[in-house]
Design an enzyme around this catalytic site. Structure first.
Site, PDB file in Angstrom:
ATOM      1  N   ASP A   1      -8.948  18.821 -13.798  1.00 13.87           N
ATOM      2  CA  ASP A   1      -9.215  17.477 -14.161  1.00 13.87           C
ATOM      3  C   ASP A   1      -8.776  17.678 -15.641  1.00 13.87           C
ATOM      4  OD1 ASP A   1     -10.027  15.210 -15.365  1.00 13.87           O
ATOM      5  OD2 ASP A   1     -12.036  15.296 -13.870  1.00 13.87           O
TER       6      ASP A   1
ATOM      7  N   TYR B   1     -17.934  16.282 -14.545  1.00 10.39           N
ATOM      8  CA  TYR B   1     -18.224  15.032 -14.337  1.00 10.39           C
ATOM      9  C   TYR B   1     -19.416  14.511 -13.191  1.00 10.39           C
ATOM     10  CZ  TYR B   1     -17.791   9.849 -13.599  1.00 10.39           C
ATOM     11  OH  TYR B   1     -18.204   8.539 -13.396  1.00 10.39           O
TER      12      TYR B   1
ATOM     13  N   LYS C   1      -9.455   6.273 -18.750  1.00 13.07           N
ATOM     14  CA  LYS C   1      -9.629   7.056 -20.080  1.00 13.07           C
ATOM     15  C   LYS C   1      -8.527   6.871 -20.849  1.00 13.07           C
ATOM     16  CE  LYS C   1     -13.651   7.384 -17.974  1.00 13.07           C
ATOM     17  NZ  LYS C   1     -13.532   7.972 -16.700  1.00 13.07           N
TER      18      LYS C   1
ATOM     19  N   ARG D   1       0.847  -1.112   0.014  1.00 13.66           N
ATOM     20  CA  ARG D   1      -0.231  -0.065  -0.011  1.00 13.66           C
ATOM     21  C   ARG D   1       0.818   1.203  -0.083  1.00 13.66           C
ATOM     22  NH1 ARG D   1      -1.434   1.797   4.594  1.00 13.66           N
ATOM     23  NH2 ARG D   1      -2.006  -0.073   5.586  1.00 13.66           N
TER      24      ARG D   1
HETATM   25  N1  PLP Z   1     -13.066  13.065 -14.279  1.00 15.54           N
HETATM   26  C1  PLP Z   1     -13.838  12.870 -15.701  1.00 15.54           C
HETATM   27  C2  PLP Z   1     -13.637  14.146 -16.586  1.00 15.54           C
HETATM   28  C3  PLP Z   1     -14.426  11.709 -15.814  1.00 15.54           C
HETATM   29  O1  PLP Z   1     -14.912  11.586 -17.156  1.00 15.54           O
HETATM   30  C4  PLP Z   1     -14.416  10.610 -14.961  1.00 15.54           C
HETATM   31  C5  PLP Z   1     -15.189   9.318 -15.293  1.00 15.54           C
HETATM   32  O2  PLP Z   1     -15.885   9.420 -16.256  1.00 15.54           O
HETATM   33  C6  PLP Z   1     -13.744  10.802 -13.765  1.00 15.54           C
HETATM   34  C7  PLP Z   1     -13.314  12.015 -13.363  1.00 15.54           C
HETATM   35  C8  PLP Z   1     -13.747   9.557 -12.723  1.00 15.54           C
HETATM   36  O3  PLP Z   1     -13.068   8.742 -12.985  1.00 15.54           O
HETATM   37  P1  PLP Z   1     -13.098   7.083 -12.614  1.00 15.54           P
HETATM   38  O4  PLP Z   1     -14.266   6.759 -13.549  1.00 15.54           O
HETATM   39  O5  PLP Z   1     -11.685   6.544 -13.128  1.00 15.54           O
HETATM   40  O6  PLP Z   1     -13.065   6.934 -11.181  1.00 15.54           O
END
Ligand code: PLP
Length: 380
Positions: A171, A99, A196, A47
């Site tokens: 992000d 998101y 992604k 961890r």
């Molecule tokens: N930020 C964005 C722009 C996203 O599209 C997503 C998921 O679709 C996330 C954060 C969250 O990521 P995760 O699904 O890997 O937890």
């Protein structure tokens, strides 16, 4: 080192002193033998640290032009770690179009711990200044925003953050470091859903943070270990492998994204197309300034303007797969109002444009003729 070379070699020097393997070994182990208490070779318990994870974290840091990478079990776990830098009473200013899972984490979890969130339309940066007070600690930016493809001027927001001594986190999931490097534009933290484009093959859920500042990195490493949302070594290996082709995949995502956006714009059954590469996109000039291309994400509304018309289109698609997620080699279609953004109250999501007739496409790297034909037949 330039970007394409970094994608393949960044942070990967001396990754396997035992046998000089070219890819890092997958250290599928929970713990590491100690000759005497704390007499170890840099790793004690998985961890707290694992060599495969380390190799990935160094690669991520190098791609974003940062100094420290911190990997998590998902994108949301990475965002969760950033919010754990705060304490009860602190306030956060966030983009209003973001998101749905980030919004849910902010409002359904951290709000209960006494953190206050303000959601503002950041394409007018004055809106941010209006919300700043003595309790503000963090500005959370998503750009391009999910799913409306608005572009926030990172440099302009970073000036406000610096003037007011606030942390700025970006992000960067949609753009990837291939198109945009927020740390270079003044952000303190860059975050990814590595699920992604970084992973790129729709086979891993993972998140990451990259920072330049060592004190901030140490706080985040402490949270990573203390809260424990770490990714496993096999997944770290897969994302590291994905990163090695990020630049070539992104080139094709951008080419195909552009062709799809143009074709949709010509389609009489489409009302609005949201893609920052259009000259008349409201933030086109900022996109041109801070991104090297416009990416593979395109959203649009049907001209019928109904839920039924959007559902009919996504159900008829054959090559675009109706599925959550984005950024993989295959093309995906989503219906944000009922899928990724269902956790945002209808009234709030409609204010940002997430109406029932909106469809979001993650344009993959298949042959463009097949993708255009698929979209065409879905509208018949
Ligand atoms: N930020 C964005 C722009 C996203 O599209 C997503 C998921 O679709 C996330 C954060 C969250 O990521 P995760 O699904 O890997 O937890």
């Amino acid at each position: 080192m330039k970007f394409n070379t970094k994608a393949i070699h960044g942070g990967q020097q001396n990754i396997d002193p035992a046998f000089n393997s070219v890819m890092p070994p997958i250290y599928q182990t929970t713990t590491f033998k100690q000759s005497t208490p704390h007499g170890h070779k840099g790793y004690e318990y998985a961890r707290s640290g694992n060599p495969t994870r380390d190799a990935l974290e160094k690669s991520m840091a190098s791609l974003e032009n940062g100094s420290f990478g911190i990997a998590f079990g998902s994108g949301l776990a990475a965002i969760d770690a950033v919010l754990k830098l705060l304490k009860s009473g602190d306030e956060v200013i966030s983009t209003s179009d973001l998101y749905g899972g980030s919004y849910r984490l902010f409002t359904n979890i951290f709000q209960n711990f006494g953190i206050k969130f303000h959601f503002v339309e950041m394409d007018n940066v004055k809106e941010i200044e209006n919300k700043i007070n003595a309790k503000t600690r963090l500005i959370w930016v998503e750009t391009p925003t999910n799913p409306m493809m608005s572009i926030i001027d990172i440099k302009a927001v970073s000036r406000i953050a610096q003037k007011n001594n606030l942390l700025l986190a970006v992000d960067n999931t949609f753009a990837t470091p291939y198109l945009q490097q927020p740390l270079n534009l003044g952000a303190d933290i860059v975050m990814h859903s590595a699920t992604k484009y970084l992973g790129g093959h729709s086979d891993v859920v993972m998140g990451s943070l990259v920072v330049k500042d060592e004190t901030l990195a140490n706080k985040l490493y402490f949270i990573q270990n203390a809260s424990g949302a770490v990714p496993g070594p096999q997944d770290c290996f897969l994302v590291l492998r994905g990163i090695k082709t990020l630049h070539v995949r992104m080139q094709r995502h951008c080419e195909n994204g552009k062709a799809v956006a143009m074709a949709l714009q010509q389609n009489s059954k489409v009302a609005n197309v949201y893609w920052p590469g259009f000259d008349d996109h409201p933030n086109h000039l900022i996109a041109k300034k801070q991104m090297s291309d416009f990416g593979g994400m395109v959203s649009f509304t049907t001209s019928e303007g109904t839920l039924e018309s959007a559902v009919r289109v996504v159900e008829r698609l054959k090559i675009f797969t109706l599925a959550e997620s984005l950024g993989g080699v295959e093309s995906l279609a989503g219906h944000p109002a009922s899928m990724t953004h269902a956790s945002i109250p209808k009234e709030d999501r409609e204010k940002t444009g997430v109406v029932d007739s909106l469809i979001r496409l993650s344009v993959g790297i298949e042959d463009i003729e097949d993708l255009l034909e698929d979209l065409e037949q879905a509208f018949l």
